[in-house]
Design an enzyme around this catalytic site. Structure first.
Site, short mmCIF file in Angstrom:
data_model
loop_
_atom_site.label_atom_id
_atom_site.label_comp_id
_atom_site.label_asym_id
_atom_site.label_seq_id
_atom_site.Cartn_x
_atom_site.Cartn_y
_atom_site.Cartn_z
N HIS A 1 28.36 76.29 47.98
CA HIS A 1 28.79 77.65 47.64
C HIS A 1 28.04 78.17 46.42
O HIS A 1 28.43 77.90 45.28
CB HIS A 1 30.29 77.67 47.35
CG HIS A 1 31.14 77.44 48.55
ND1 HIS A 1 31.70 78.47 49.28
CD2 HIS A 1 31.54 76.29 49.15
CE1 HIS A 1 32.40 77.97 50.28
NE2 HIS A 1 32.32 76.65 50.23
N PRO A 2 26.97 78.94 46.61
CA PRO A 2 26.21 79.43 45.45
C PRO A 2 26.98 80.46 44.62
O PRO A 2 26.71 80.62 43.43
CB PRO A 2 24.97 80.06 46.09
CG PRO A 2 25.38 80.41 47.48
CD PRO A 2 26.35 79.35 47.88
#
EC number: 3.4.19.9
Length: 238
Positions: free
Chosen positions: A206-207
């Site tokens: 999850h950036p």
């Protein structure tokens, strides 16, 4: 009403294996809701779809709408594929849509492996494909080094595409290149991928969480973690 104007083929068993050709396939055909249902006549399957599959050597079974999950599960485990006919049935709210969603979600589970990755930050184990990839092309060299050595990517998932599944599924190998992998200690899984010929990309990590979420203590917030959020977002928005 949103409807499906083309047909979709899904392979159910054994989609992810390298099994030899099946000369006796059993293919389901999903029924569609009638626009104007009548008593004891609420759905239909066009005979042309049945003949189309039988002409290719398949045995065909109907997949009727508005059945229980248990009935669908039994059928799913008994067929080699399912055809979703095109037509006027709603793909938003209909018996056709509900049944199609059930089979599609079960199919996806065949591709996924349970991993112990619900709350952990990890570095990326880059493959050789990452060097010439589109998604990482604009990342500074220093950040790429940090991504490979520091736990900068949040993993908050229970299911992953294992490298075993990827390497034994020709459909995946021919469509996607793997840019990075990770492991939970037992299973190596795909963590970043991009399509060879299409602008389709996927990150198991999850950036967005690095810069904007603080709920979990494992979310990384170092300067390099924040840069990871920025460069990933910039790529997708270019």
């Amino acid at each position: 009403m949103t409807s499906l104007s083309f047909c979709v083929f899904l392979l159910c068993l054994p989609f992810y294996s390298s099994a030899s050709t099946n000369d006796r396939p059993i293919i389901g055909v999903l029924a569609q809701d009638l626009r104007t249902p009548r008593e004891n006549y609420t759905s239909y399957i066009a005979a042309s779809y049945v003949k189309f599959l039988e002409a290719a050597g398949a045995r065909v079974v109907p997949v009727m709408i508005n059945k229980t999950a248990e009935e669908y599960k039994t059928l799913f485990n008994s067929i080699n594929g399912i055809l979703y006919p095109g037509g006027s049935a709603s793909i938003v709210s209909s018996g056709y849509q509900r049944a199609a969603k059930i089979f599609y979600e079960w199919l996806l589970r065949l591709l996924l492996t349970r991993t112990n990755t619900t709350a952990v930050a990890l570095p990326l184990d880059f493959t050789d494909e990452a060097k010439g990839s589109r998604i990482f092309k604009g990342f500074p060299a220093e950040l790429m080094e940090d991504l490979a050595s520091e736990p900068l990517t949040d993993n908050s998932h229970k299911w992953s595409v294992s490298m075993l599944t990827y390497n034994t599924t020709e459909e995946l190998k021919n469509f996607y290149k793997v840019l990075s992998t990770n492991t939970d200690g037992d299973t190596e899984f795909v963590s970043t991928m991009e399509a060879y010929d299409y602008p389709i990309y996927g990150t198991q990590w999850h950036p967005e969480k690095n810069a904007f979420e603080w709920k979990k203590p494992h979310y990384p917030h170092s300067p390099s973690a924040i840069k990871t959020t920025f460069y990933t977002g910039r790529f997708f928005c270019q």
